[in-house]
Write a protein that holds these residues in place. Structure first.
Motif, PDB file in Angstrom:
ATOM      1  N   CYS B  56       0.797  -1.224   0.000  1.00 51.34           N
ATOM      2  CA  CYS B  56       0.000   0.000   0.000  1.00 51.34           C
ATOM      3  C   CYS B  56       0.831   1.275   0.000  1.00 51.34           C
ATOM      4  O   CYS B  56       0.356   2.334  -0.388  1.00 51.34           O
ATOM      5  N   MET B  57       2.076   1.186   0.455  1.00 56.17           N
ATOM      6  CA  MET B  57       2.982   2.331   0.536  1.00 56.17           C
ATOM      7  C   MET B  57       2.469   3.458   1.424  1.00 56.17           C
ATOM      8  O   MET B  57       2.954   4.603   1.315  1.00 56.17           O
ATOM      9  N   MET B  58       1.473   3.200   2.272  1.00 56.19           N
ATOM     10  CA  MET B  58       1.000   4.281   3.141  1.00 56.19           C
ATOM     11  C   MET B  58       0.828   3.861   4.592  1.00 56.19           C
ATOM     12  O   MET B  58       0.102   4.479   5.350  1.00 56.19           O
ATOM     13  N   GLY B  59       1.484   2.790   4.983  1.00 54.46           N
ATOM     14  CA  GLY B  59       1.495   2.404   6.391  1.00 54.46           C
ATOM     15  C   GLY B  59       0.285   1.637   6.879  1.00 54.46           C
ATOM     16  O   GLY B  59       0.096   1.479   8.082  1.00 54.46           O
ATOM     17  N   VAL B  60      -0.500   1.118   5.951  1.00 50.45           N
ATOM     18  CA  VAL B  60      -1.730   0.427   6.348  1.00 50.45           C
ATOM     19  C   VAL B  60      -1.610  -1.097   6.316  1.00 50.45           C
ATOM     20  O   VAL B  60      -2.176  -1.788   7.146  1.00 50.45           O
ATOM     21  N   CYS B  61      -0.854  -1.620   5.335  1.00 52.40           N
ATOM     22  CA  CYS B  61      -0.862  -3.069   5.120  1.00 52.40           C
ATOM     23  C   CYS B  61       0.174  -3.843   5.937  1.00 52.40           C
ATOM     24  O   CYS B  61       0.023  -5.043   6.131  1.00 52.40           O
ATOM     25  N   PHE B  62       1.231  -3.220   6.390  1.00 49.81           N
ATOM     26  CA  PHE B  62       2.286  -3.871   7.183  1.00 49.81           C
ATOM     27  C   PHE B  62       2.959  -5.028   6.452  1.00 49.81           C
ATOM     28  O   PHE B  62       3.520  -5.930   7.081  1.00 49.81           O
ATOM     29  N   ASP B  63       2.936  -5.012   5.127  1.00 52.09           N
ATOM     30  CA  ASP B  63       3.631  -6.065   4.387  1.00 52.09           C
ATOM     31  C   ASP B  63       5.069  -5.679   4.090  1.00 52.09           C
ATOM     32  O   ASP B  63       5.872  -6.519   3.716  1.00 52.09           O
TER      33      ASP B  63
ATOM     34  N   GLN C  43      -3.729  11.829   1.414  1.00 57.21           N
ATOM     35  CA  GLN C  43      -3.271  11.000   0.301  1.00 57.21           C
ATOM     36  C   GLN C  43      -3.590  11.671  -1.023  1.00 57.21           C
ATOM     37  O   GLN C  43      -2.780  11.680  -1.940  1.00 57.21           O
ATOM     38  N   ARG C  46      -1.199  14.460  -1.617  1.00 58.19           N
ATOM     39  CA  ARG C  46       0.072  14.116  -0.993  1.00 58.19           C
ATOM     40  C   ARG C  46       1.250  14.804  -1.673  1.00 58.19           C
ATOM     41  O   ARG C  46       1.329  14.829  -2.897  1.00 58.19           O
ATOM     42  N   SER C 134      -0.859  -1.572  -4.743  1.00 54.27           N
ATOM     43  CA  SER C 134      -2.114  -0.916  -5.088  1.00 54.27           C
ATOM     44  C   SER C 134      -1.817   0.273  -6.010  1.00 54.27           C
ATOM     45  O   SER C 134      -0.698   0.778  -6.048  1.00 54.27           O
ATOM     46  N   ALA C 137      -0.491   3.040  -4.205  1.00 51.60           N
ATOM     47  CA  ALA C 137       0.952   2.962  -3.969  1.00 51.60           C
ATOM     48  C   ALA C 137       1.701   3.581  -5.142  1.00 51.60           C
ATOM     49  O   ALA C 137       2.689   4.302  -4.957  1.00 51.60           O
ATOM     50  N   ILE C 140       1.533   7.252  -4.756  1.00 45.36           N
ATOM     51  CA  ILE C 140       2.408   7.748  -3.695  1.00 45.36           C
ATOM     52  C   ILE C 140       3.857   7.768  -4.170  1.00 45.36           C
ATOM     53  O   ILE C 140       4.590   8.726  -3.945  1.00 45.36           O
ATOM     54  N   CYS C 414      -2.119  -5.166  10.698  1.00 42.32           N
ATOM     55  CA  CYS C 414      -2.952  -4.218   9.946  1.00 42.32           C
ATOM     56  C   CYS C 414      -4.308  -4.062  10.616  1.00 42.32           C
ATOM     57  O   CYS C 414      -5.105  -3.216  10.224  1.00 42.32           O
ATOM     58  N   ARG C 417      -7.608  -4.081   8.559  1.00 41.03           N
ATOM     59  CA  ARG C 417      -7.873  -3.101   7.503  1.00 41.03           C
ATOM     60  C   ARG C 417      -7.916  -3.723   6.114  1.00 41.03           C
ATOM     61  O   ARG C 417      -8.657  -3.259   5.259  1.00 41.03           O
ATOM     62  N   LEU C 418      -7.124  -4.767   5.892  1.00 40.69           N
ATOM     63  CA  LEU C 418      -7.095  -5.355   4.559  1.00 40.69           C
ATOM     64  C   LEU C 418      -7.925  -6.617   4.423  1.00 40.69           C
ATOM     65  O   LEU C 418      -7.947  -7.233   3.367  1.00 40.69           O
ATOM     66  N   LYS C 448      -3.030   2.199  16.001  1.00 39.49           N
ATOM     67  CA  LYS C 448      -1.862   1.803  15.214  1.00 39.49           C
ATOM     68  C   LYS C 448      -0.904   1.163  16.216  1.00 39.49           C
ATOM     69  O   LYS C 448      -0.898   1.518  17.392  1.00 39.49           O
TER      70      LYS C 448
END
Lengths: 366, 99, 461
Positions: B56-63, C43, C46, C134, C137, C140, C414, C417-418, C448
């Motif tokens: 995700c590149m925005m700190g949401v997915c933690f992958d 976002q 951004r 995504s 991404a 960004i 996460c 969220r996903l 978080k």
């Protein structure tokens, strides 16, 4: 003509263990369980199979706990064979930390008492900080010491519950997701009703957690229990570093840490309290300073089902023979005796043995 | 192939990925720096040893978790690079398993 | 510390947050803005401050629309704390947040949650492979760092997908293929809202322009497919799409997925806000009144954090929420609140009119929201597949909490969220009950992840 030999009300760790045990004995069993939003003590679980400290003032309870611990290996193996679910069961001993000299002295005395009360069956070893370092290299300098007992172990409590349900189903048990609203005793059989239907059975086992309080009087029993909240912090997965379960910190088989705990009087609130969470974090980082930069990712509160004396309730109704009520806050530790012994008593003896008589709720009638 | 389309990269600094020196624009976050260097996969998952990278590149997915300066579980997409940073893939072994 | 330090604490510095902040400041309220990013814009806008030079014109006009908002925000006197991750929000309006590994707490008299949107999960076979990201991404990478990925395959539907494709094409970056998963039936269904769409003809035309540009560029464009999956062992090697009864194959190393955005609901849920299932948008929304007031006293939600409506709508809702909070703080009268909110409400209703059209046109097909293949990973963090979820439903799991217990789905960093949305929809379909009845994970703090040291060392309150 009954629909089922037995009905278990409650699909948590007590209910599912009994249900599995009954199905295992060849009974035709139905298990009632509420929906997703039910209060479930089974969800709030540290996963300890803990013997040290249990029943310090009640040798009967201590003996009962040891009986279960002894059978856990056989119980776990059987479940895994049946369901192919690995419970991540380990029985290599566990530690309870003492964070002051006074605590250490007190703990030592307690352990000695349990040792002598059990005629030497319960064994333990006290470790001072420097000795602890050999087994727990990351132990913090402010930890005075710990008591260790090889009687202790741990398991993944969620897999345990899942395996019990799966085994129950595989052995022909029927799960009914519905809230039991009424129970009637008529003609030596029980009529169990929900909002939409009713089923009959010869024996009924109430293992419904807090709902036991309202259901028990329907079969001439009483279950005086009250909620006590315990909070747990869960961390991200880290590399394996803790190979023994401990009373406050436990690394699961997946790598995350469970940190506990608290004892709060908040009624039925399953939320979290930031101050309690802080205390837990402080204690965990004092015990293992290497955890300072590890992140907490979840926290939850769960309600222990407690009696005034902290001991379980095992009761058989006199006015409605065949009705049982069971309550305990040690659903994991006692899972083995629940599935193997208690279920057997219900089926074969139609009564509870004298060794469990002391756990009848009658003890609260003074 | 990830590449920059800026006319000028600005100031460059050196970071290290598993010993390999990378010259990267100092404004990049760690994930972007590694993607530009064609690093495929930042970590292996605990259960199935799957190769994972940023999503995700925005700190949401933690992958995008990776080991930075010997600390595991750093979110590379929200961490700015710094001069001399040492980065390596994160591999968690399940307790009791021999890898 | 039992008294509030700020009149208003705003979480998030996207269009809703910064509009709210600037307006509150104008009315002399004391404001603290906590932003997870390092510069304002959220976002959608951004890195807008550093992308002001002409070389980035191809980022699009709607992106530049954010500049005046950010400039107004910077001119104001609000206390702006960037790089702040809020991890705890309590109903007594205390906010705990982490900056550079150190945690702080602060109390407000009113709280505005403006945490915006996140990408909708896209659970298809292979979506966890290294090399899949995504479309957000890709945006960004472009905005923040000026980095692009050549010869990637873009898969999905929604304005953001066409936007990034347009940006790439304008900048001359080669795209391997665009696989459009917009369901064919959506076009007909959307015409029902056509009249409303005409009111927002500008954005519709822009979309058509972009699509035409894609086709003109010669980029491989595939639409009307019945399935898609990503292949590879260690990382992406190819994608496959099912069309006219057979699987087509495109080899590639990178994939960008997108099928719309959904509200980031964890912050609001963690403090106890009520939520509802929105059928048209197929996602959870946070219940708010016309002023953004949630079901928890003193806590308002503005922008995409409550329900998706886009950046311009977010700015209006942020302003409207501020006026209500000012009224709650006795800084303006109810009459003033009515009068001052009128222009924002007017602009907002204009935005909302095209919303039904856009939502319907780009509603992702159910097969990409509820996976078809049992091997598909649903919970990325804990590596839980659809097969495991179905097994647990078979064992009696009736909702997300039980499912969590049996499968670990939603227990990862996460925090659901996903996977949360997918789980709600999977359960609804398997149990044949409504999504509202299924519910969602029980969201608890931390919002978080936060280190134990920070938690332990935070000042007692």
């Amino acid at each position: 003509m009954s629909d089922f030999d037995s009905i278990v009300v409650g699909g948590g760790l007590i209910g599912a263990a009994i249900g599995y045990g009954l199905a295992r004995q060849g009974q035709k069993v139905a298990m009632f369980d509420e929906g997703d939003n039910a209060i479930r003590a089974a969800r709030g679980n540290f996963g300890l199979i803990w013997v040290q400290g249990k029943g310090a003032n009640n040798p009967d309870y201590a003996a009962w706990t040891r009986k279960s611990a002894r059978q856990w290996h056989e119980f776990s193996q059987e479940l895994t064979e049946l369901t192919s679910i690995d419970l991540a069961f380990e029985h290599n001993g566990g530690f309870d930390f003492c964070l002051s000299e006074a605590e250490f002295t007190q703990r030592h005395a307690l352990m000695e008492k349990m040792h002598s009360d059990s005629q030497g069956e319960f064994t333990f070893k006290m470790f001072r900080n420097d000795e602890l370092m050999k087994l727990l290299p990351n132990i913090g300098p402010t930890v005075t010491g710990a008591s260790f007992s090889s009687w202790d172990g741990h398991v993944n409590p969620l897999y345990l519950l899942k395996a019990l349900h799966k085994a129950f189903k595989q052995l022909g048990g029927k799960l009914i997701t519905s809230t039991v609203t009424d129970i009637r005793y008529k003609g030596r059989a029980f009529q169990v009703s929900t909002d939409t239907s009713a089923v009959a059975c010869e024996k009924i086992i109430l293992a419904a957690g807090f709902s036991n309080k309202t259901l028990a009087p329907k079969v001439g029993l009483k279950v005086p229990i009250y909620p006590q909240r315990g909070e747990i912090l869960v961390t991200e997965k880290i590399k394996p570093f803790l190979y023994y379960p401990t009373g406050f910190v436990r690394q699961t088989d997946e790598g995350g840490l469970l940190l506990g705990d608290s004892h709060e009087d908040v009624g039925f609130d399953e939320g979290t309290n930031i101050n309690e969470m802080q205390q837990i974090a402080k204690r965990a980082t004092a015990i293992f300073p290497c955890l300072k930069n590890v992140k907490m990712i979840r926290a939850w509160g769960s309600l222990r089902i407690l009696t005034k004396d902290g001991l379980p309730i095992y009761d058989l109704s006199e006015s409605c023979p065949g009705a049982y009520a069971f309550s305990s806050h040690s659903g994991v530790t006692l899972a083995a005796v629940h599935a193997l012994d208690v279920a057997s008593y219900v089926v074969k003896e139609s009564s509870l043995p004298s060794s469990l008589e002391c756990f009848s709720a009658k003890r609260f009638d003074v | 192939m990830f590449r920059s389309i800026k006319h000028s990269q600005g100031e460059l600094i050196t970071i290290y990925f598993e010993g390999r020196a990378l010259s990267v624009s100092k404004d990049h976050n760690v994930a972007t720096a590694l993607l530009e260097a064609d690093i495929n996969g930042f970590r292996k998952t605990t259960l199935n040893n799957e190769n994972r990278g940023p999503y995700c590149m925005m700190g949401v997915c933690f992958d995008c978790l990776i080991n930075i300066n010997d600390v595991d579980n750093q979110q590379s997409c929200t961490t700015q690079i710094s001069d001399g940073m040492k980065i390596k893939r994160q591999i968690m072994n399940t307790p009791g398993k021999d890898e | 510390m039992n008294s509030a330090e700020y009149d208003i604490i705003i979480i998030g510095a996207g269009p809703a947050g910064i509009s709210a902040a600037a307006l509150a400041d104008q009315h002399k309220a004391s404001v603290l803005v906590l932003d997870e990013n390092c510069a304002p814009g959220g976002q959608i806008y951004r890195a807008i401050e550093k992308n002001q030079k002409n070389e980035n014109e191809w980022l699009g006009h709607s992106y530049q629309d954010g500049l005046p908002l950010v400039e107004a925000f910077r001119r104001s006197r609000v206390n702006y704390q960037h790089s702040a991750a809020v991890w705890h929000l309590s109903s007594d309006k205390v906010v705990r947040y982490s900056v550079n590994g150190k945690s702080h707490l602060v109390k407000g008299r009113q709280i505005l949650v403006a945490t915006g949107a996140q990408e909708r999960p896209f659970p298809i076979l292979g979506w966890t492979l290294s090399g899949v990201m995504s479309a957000g991404a890709a945006q960004i990478l472009l905005k923040e760092s000026g980095v692009v990925c050549e010869n990637a395959v873009f898969i999905g539907t929604g304005p953001l997908l066409y936007l990034i494709a347009h940006q790439y094409i304008s900048a001359g970056i080669p795209i391997k293929a665009i696989i459009d998963t917009t369901p064919r039936g959506n076009y007909l269904r959307a015409i029902k809202y056509g009249f409303g769409a005409l009111r927002s003809i500008k954005s519709i035309l822009q979309g058509w322009r972009w699509k035409r540009e894609i086709l003109k560029s010669g980029t491989l464009y595939i639409s009307n497919i019945n399935g898609v999956r990503i292949n590879g062992s260690d990382s992406v090697e190819s994608i496959e799409y099912f069309q006219k009864g057979k699987w087509g194959n495109i080899s590639c190393k990178h994939v960008f997925l997108h099928q719309g955005v959904v509200p980031e609901i964890n912050t609001s849920l963690s403090v106890g806000c009520d939520k509802s299932w929105n059928e048209r948008q197929a996602c959870w929304t946070i219940d708010v009144d016309q002023y953004g007031q949630s079901s928890v006293e003193g806590i308002s939600i503005a922008g995409d954090a409550s329900s998706i409506a886009g950046g311009v709508a977010a700015a209006q809702r942020g302003s409207i929420a501020t006026l209500n909070m000012l009224y709650n703080l006795d800084l303006i009268s109810s009459n003033d609140r009515e009068i001052l909110s009128k222009p924002f409400k007017k602009k907002l209703s204009k935005e909302m009119i095209a919303r039904s059209f856009i939502d319907t046109l780009f509603k992702p097909h159910l097969r990409y929201r509820v996976p078809q293949n049992s091997k598909t990973i649903v919970c990325r963090c804990e590596e839980v597949t659809l097969a495991q979820i179905k097994e647990s439903i078979g064992l009696g799991c009736k909702g997300p909490s039980q499912l969590k217990s049996f499968t670990r789905c939603g227990m990862g960093p996460c925090q659901g969220r996903l996977c949360g949305l997918s789980v709600t929809e999977i359960l609804a379909k398997e149990l044949k009950i409504g999504e509202e009845q299924v519910g969602y994970y029980n969201i608890r703090p931390p919002i978080k992840p936060v280190t134990l040291a920070e938690l332990a060392s935070l000042d007692e309150f």
